[in-house]
Design a protein around this motif. Structure first.
Motif, short mmCIF file in Angstrom:
data_model
loop_
_atom_site.label_atom_id
_atom_site.label_comp_id
_atom_site.label_asym_id
_atom_site.label_seq_id
_atom_site.Cartn_x
_atom_site.Cartn_y
_atom_site.Cartn_z
N TRP A 45 44.70 46.91 31.03
CA TRP A 45 45.44 46.18 32.05
C TRP A 45 44.52 45.25 32.84
CZ3 TRP A 45 45.07 45.78 37.31
CH2 TRP A 45 44.32 46.74 38.00
N HIS A 46 43.26 45.65 33.02
CA HIS A 46 42.30 44.75 33.67
C HIS A 46 42.08 43.50 32.82
CE1 HIS A 46 40.97 46.71 37.29
NE2 HIS A 46 40.56 47.81 36.69
N ALA A 63 42.95 39.67 33.87
CA ALA A 63 41.88 38.67 33.87
C ALA A 63 42.27 37.44 33.07
CB ALA A 63 40.59 39.28 33.33
N GLN A 64 42.95 37.66 31.95
CA GLN A 64 43.40 36.53 31.13
C GLN A 64 44.44 35.69 31.86
OE1 GLN A 64 44.73 38.42 27.54
NE2 GLN A 64 42.66 38.77 26.77
N ARG A 65 45.35 36.35 32.57
CA ARG A 65 46.37 35.61 33.33
C ARG A 65 45.71 34.78 34.44
NH1 ARG A 65 49.13 40.64 32.59
NH2 ARG A 65 48.67 41.36 34.71
N ILE A 66 44.75 35.36 35.13
CA ILE A 66 44.07 34.64 36.20
C ILE A 66 43.30 33.45 35.64
CG2 ILE A 66 42.22 34.80 37.93
CD1 ILE A 66 43.12 37.71 38.41
N GLU A 67 42.62 33.67 34.51
CA GLU A 67 41.84 32.58 33.92
C GLU A 67 42.72 31.42 33.48
OE1 GLU A 67 38.37 31.79 30.55
OE2 GLU A 67 39.23 33.78 30.79
N LEU A 115 38.03 31.62 35.64
CA LEU A 115 37.60 33.00 35.46
C LEU A 115 37.99 33.89 36.62
CD1 LEU A 115 34.02 32.95 33.89
CD2 LEU A 115 36.11 33.82 32.87
N HIS A 116 38.47 35.10 36.30
CA HIS A 116 38.70 36.14 37.29
C HIS A 116 37.40 36.31 38.08
CE1 HIS A 116 39.14 40.08 39.03
NE2 HIS A 116 40.23 40.41 38.36
N PRO A 117 37.46 36.31 39.42
CA PRO A 117 36.23 36.35 40.21
C PRO A 117 35.34 37.54 39.91
CG PRO A 117 38.19 36.73 41.58
CD PRO A 117 38.66 36.20 40.26
#
Length: 256
Positions: free
Chosen positions: A150-151, A155-159, A164-166
């Motif tokens: 899930w992480h 992270a892919q959705r944020i990117e 990039l995920h912070p």
């Protein structure tokens, strides 16, 4: 939209200091055990300077270990929040590139989530100046492990939306710190410490929303993304509780 500058991102926390203080993750006791092990000296009774102290998350934990702690923080909003929450801990204004500290005055310099905001061409010589002989420079970051499904999906959705995920972006901070020593005098030892915390979905969203990549993209863009993310997370975690997992990337180097 023009890509936010490094300075914009570094300064973005000041307007969100209360959100940062309330929702950011802390650090596990095993981290401080590792700092003592790798530095070869106890934190109890040590003179520790916590640089880029922010709202004081790491500073308070260092003090609880028995250290004599001074915080250094450049940002107005973060320093105000720090003073409000920790009136009994001394704090001075400054940053790692130009430390307002006497030469050979510290047993430890610590940077929790902060070294990547410095310029090593200045911050490394400053660290070497301020540390006493045999003193230790300890740098660490809470990073997001991508071996947890899930992480990785988040992270892919944020990117896709922002870059990039912070916390993923910081996965490489330790390596950059090792490679970024212009003096060649720091021999870093690296350790990964995994830990987790269980939090409500809204705390998790407020946590990730307090990172610079969200803050610099503006309220409208961030709010829209976080609303979508909330629904996806509630579908995955119907009880509304999430276990956030972190790998603390720790680097410790001692001075000659």
């Amino acid at each position: 939209m023009t890509a936010p500058s490094h300075a914009d991102r570094a300064g973005s926390f000041n307007a969100a200091a209360a959100q940062y203080a309330a929702n950011r993750p802390s650090y596990p006791p095993t981290l401080f055990d590792a700092i003592e092990e790798l530095s070869g000296r106890p934190l109890t009774g040590a003179r520790v300077i916590d640089i880029g102290a922010g709202t004081g998350i790491a500073t308070t934990l260092l003090r609880r270990r028995g250290a004599e702690v001074l915080a250094v923080e450049p940002g107005d909003g973060m320093a105000t929040q720090f003073r409000r929450a920790h009136p009994d801990i001394p704090i001075v204004r400054g940053n790692g590139n130009n430390l307002p500290l006497a030469t050979a005055s510290a047993d430890f310099l610590t940077y929790a989530q902060a070294w990547h905001w410095t310029d090593p061409a200045h911050s490394v010589p400053e660290a070497l100046r301020v540390l006493r002989p045999g003193g230790a420079l300890a740098l660490w970051w809470n990073t997001t492990p991508l071996d947890i499904a899930w992480h990785a999906a988040q992270a892919q959705r944020i990117e896709r939306r922002f870059g990039l995920h912070p916390a993923v972006e910081q996965n490489g901070s330790g390596a950059r710190a090792i490679l970024g020593d212009p003096t060649g005098k720091l021999d870093f030892i690296r350790r990964k410490v995994r830990w987790s915390r269980r939090v409500p979905v809204d705390t998790h969203l407020a946590n990730i929303g307090s990172h610079s990549i969200f803050l610099v993209h503006g309220t409208e863009a961030s709010t829209a993304f976080l609303a979508e993310e909330r629904q996806l997370l509630l579908n995955a975690f119907p009880d509304g509780i999430i276990e956030e997992t972190y790998d603390v990337d720790l680097l410790v180097a001692t001075t000659p």
